[in-house]
Scaffold this motif. Sequence first.
Motif, mmCIF file in Angstrom:
data_model
loop_
_atom_site.group_PDB
_atom_site.id
_atom_site.type_symbol
_atom_site.label_atom_id
_atom_site.label_comp_id
_atom_site.label_asym_id
_atom_site.label_seq_id
_atom_site.Cartn_x
_atom_site.Cartn_y
_atom_site.Cartn_z
ATOM 1 N N VAL A 280 0.854 -1.184 0.000
ATOM 2 C CA VAL A 280 0.000 0.000 0.000
ATOM 3 C C VAL A 280 0.890 1.235 0.000
ATOM 4 N N ALA A 281 0.578 2.175 -0.886
ATOM 5 C CA ALA A 281 1.376 3.387 -1.034
ATOM 6 C C ALA A 281 0.621 4.601 -0.499
ATOM 7 N N LEU A 282 1.374 5.653 -0.250
ATOM 8 C CA LEU A 282 0.824 6.955 0.112
ATOM 9 C C LEU A 282 1.656 8.007 -0.598
ATOM 10 N N HIS A 283 0.987 8.896 -1.327
ATOM 11 C CA HIS A 283 1.677 9.946 -2.082
ATOM 12 C C HIS A 283 2.723 9.365 -3.033
ATOM 13 N N GLY A 284 2.364 8.250 -3.668
ATOM 14 C CA GLY A 284 3.214 7.687 -4.703
ATOM 15 C C GLY A 284 4.333 6.800 -4.230
ATOM 16 N N GLU A 285 4.472 6.597 -2.910
ATOM 17 C CA GLU A 285 5.542 5.735 -2.400
ATOM 18 C C GLU A 285 4.972 4.707 -1.445
ATOM 19 N N LYS A 286 5.548 3.491 -1.479
ATOM 20 C CA LYS A 286 5.131 2.426 -0.569
ATOM 21 C C LYS A 286 5.175 2.928 0.868
ATOM 22 N N ASP A 306 -15.387 4.897 11.053
ATOM 23 C CA ASP A 306 -16.006 3.599 11.310
ATOM 24 C C ASP A 306 -15.062 2.481 10.862
ATOM 25 N N PRO A 307 -14.705 1.542 11.752
ATOM 26 C CA PRO A 307 -13.834 0.431 11.342
ATOM 27 C C PRO A 307 -14.385 -0.361 10.157
ATOM 28 N N ALA A 308 -15.719 -0.432 10.021
ATOM 29 C CA ALA A 308 -16.295 -1.135 8.873
ATOM 30 C C ALA A 308 -15.892 -0.459 7.568
ATOM 31 N N ALA A 309 -15.807 0.874 7.574
ATOM 32 C CA ALA A 309 -15.377 1.594 6.378
ATOM 33 C C ALA A 309 -13.896 1.370 6.111
ATOM 34 N N ILE A 310 -13.090 1.295 7.162
ATOM 35 C CA ILE A 310 -11.669 0.996 6.976
ATOM 36 C C ILE A 310 -11.523 -0.368 6.312
ATOM 37 N N ARG A 311 -12.297 -1.329 6.810
ATOM 38 C CA ARG A 311 -12.217 -2.675 6.239
ATOM 39 C C ARG A 311 -12.696 -2.689 4.790
ATOM 40 N N LEU A 312 -13.766 -1.962 4.486
ATOM 41 C CA LEU A 312 -14.244 -1.912 3.109
ATOM 42 C C LEU A 312 -13.244 -1.233 2.186
ATOM 43 N N SER A 313 -12.477 -0.290 2.698
ATOM 44 C CA SER A 313 -11.444 0.342 1.866
ATOM 45 C C SER A 313 -10.365 -0.659 1.487
ATOM 46 N N LEU A 314 -10.097 -1.610 2.378
ATOM 47 C CA LEU A 314 -9.129 -2.666 2.070
ATOM 48 C C LEU A 314 -9.719 -3.659 1.077
ATOM 49 N N LEU A 315 -10.971 -4.041 1.302
ATOM 50 C CA LEU A 315 -11.616 -5.029 0.460
ATOM 51 C C LEU A 315 -11.846 -4.537 -0.966
ATOM 52 N N ALA A 316 -11.832 -3.229 -1.152
ATOM 53 C CA ALA A 316 -12.062 -2.669 -2.491
ATOM 54 C C ALA A 316 -10.890 -2.914 -3.434
ATOM 55 N N HIS A 317 -9.774 -3.428 -2.911
ATOM 56 C CA HIS A 317 -8.577 -3.690 -3.729
ATOM 57 C C HIS A 317 -8.252 -5.180 -3.664
ATOM 58 N N HIS A 318 -7.915 -5.766 -4.802
ATOM 59 C CA HIS A 318 -7.522 -7.174 -4.798
ATOM 60 C C HIS A 318 -6.279 -7.340 -3.940
ATOM 61 N N TYR A 319 -6.261 -8.396 -3.133
ATOM 62 C CA TYR A 319 -5.192 -8.531 -2.140
ATOM 63 C C TYR A 319 -3.796 -8.553 -2.740
ATOM 64 N N ARG A 320 -3.652 -9.018 -3.991
ATOM 65 C CA ARG A 320 -2.310 -9.096 -4.598
ATOM 66 C C ARG A 320 -1.882 -7.794 -5.262
ATOM 67 N N SER A 321 -2.780 -6.848 -5.393
ATOM 68 C CA SER A 321 -2.452 -5.614 -6.109
ATOM 69 C C SER A 321 -1.738 -4.625 -5.195
ATOM 70 N N ASP A 322 -0.860 -3.834 -5.784
ATOM 71 C CA ASP A 322 -0.291 -2.672 -5.096
ATOM 72 C C ASP A 322 -1.247 -1.507 -5.337
ATOM 73 N N TRP A 323 -1.569 -0.746 -4.310
ATOM 74 C CA TRP A 323 -2.518 0.342 -4.469
ATOM 75 C C TRP A 323 -2.152 1.496 -3.560
ATOM 76 N N GLU A 324 -2.838 2.610 -3.747
ATOM 77 C CA GLU A 324 -2.499 3.828 -3.017
ATOM 78 C C GLU A 324 -3.664 4.257 -2.133
ATOM 79 N N TRP A 325 -3.341 4.570 -0.889
ATOM 80 C CA TRP A 325 -4.338 5.090 0.038
ATOM 81 C C TRP A 325 -4.555 6.574 -0.251
ATOM 82 N N THR A 326 -5.802 6.953 -0.426
ATOM 83 C CA THR A 326 -6.152 8.355 -0.654
ATOM 84 C C THR A 326 -7.406 8.690 0.146
#
Length: 409
Positions: A280-286, A306-326
């Motif tokens: 998981v990246a932030l501002h373009g860097e891991k 809400d922790p449920a929203a935190i969890r849904l933010s994780l679930l919105a990305h395939h577990y093997r993909s690299d993605w960016e938190w925004t």
Amino acid sequence: MHAWPASEVPALPGQGRDLRIHDTATGTLVTLSPGPVARLYVCGITPYDATHMGHAATYNAFDLVQRVWLDTKRQVHYVQNVTDIDDPLLERAQRDDVDWTALAEKETALFREDMTALRMLPPRQYIGAVEAIPGIVPLVERLRDLGAAYELEGDIYFSVEADPHFGKVSNLDAAAMRLLSAERGGDPDRPGKKNPLDPMLWMAARPGEPSWDGASLGRGRPGWHIECVAIALDHLGMGFDVQGGGSDLAFPHHEMGASHAQVLTGEFPMAKAYVHAGMVALHGEKMSKSKGNLVFVSQLRRDGVDPAAIRLSLLAHHYRSDWEWTDQVLQDALDRVDRWRAAVSRPDGPPADALVEEIRDALANDLDAPAALAAVDRWVALQQEQGGTDTGAPGVVSRAVDALLGVAL
């Protein structure tokens, strides 16, 4: 060491599918068919800066693995470690002028709180490296007796050439391994090593650093990889179903651990599948502790997210993909949890049995959580557009989302 309390997993009608998941060692999707008890080992935190979103994404992936297995009516024997003695922990304690044990205890407690809030199912055994030392020492001695380890200025190293299968987890060439070894805690340039890639099994006591009695090894502390091997072999044995962690653990950690175990037991492989979550990246860097670009679960919770929203933010990305938190990732999850809760609060809706099977199919297909979320979104949209007459459907959806995705509505 104790884990955290388990949230209840609702029982669903029917039965889930066997999990088909990507194995790093073969580079292919493999279908796992464990026995009545599925065995899972996931590498835990080094407790000096927990829990950031990279951690959360990794443990979310393996929480889904457990939920898929539980839905097949299997039991799950899940083991996780805590690397509560290591150079980064000691360095952070020295920087902050705090006792290293107090720092480890504080961050481990915070990790437990975050895992509880995110409804991550706990391991059956949650083992610290320090408490595992009595079991580590005999393994190092045995590797030395087998001729697979050697001494260098009081330190004990493992000889990677002792394992004919070395390299079959990460499938990297020697040059790439050497670069990653230097970046990820190894010492490939130390003079006197038989092979630059040889990892340390036992570090002789250093002035001013904690050490333990290592019997014939002398006073010292264990290397990183042998810690997980000792814990995994003790509680799961060889040939367990999944060895898991972030993608940065494929080499050197999982590669070296596999070789240690394979030489110790004469068996291959250590795990049936090596499964790795993306970064998981932030501002373009891991996200990394060294860069300081971390988003913490605990801070989000303190901010009222809400922790449920935190969890849904994780679930919105395939577990093997690299993605960016925004901020948008979080806002999308907040909007989704509001829509879903509104839907399951209504007295009726469209039939939901097919939705449960869609979620099961998506997760069994390499943990495709985004596809599972899209299926729920479609049911919610249909309910909003057309309503429904099935008074049991909202409850079915709520239980399925809880049991299979770990989101409490």
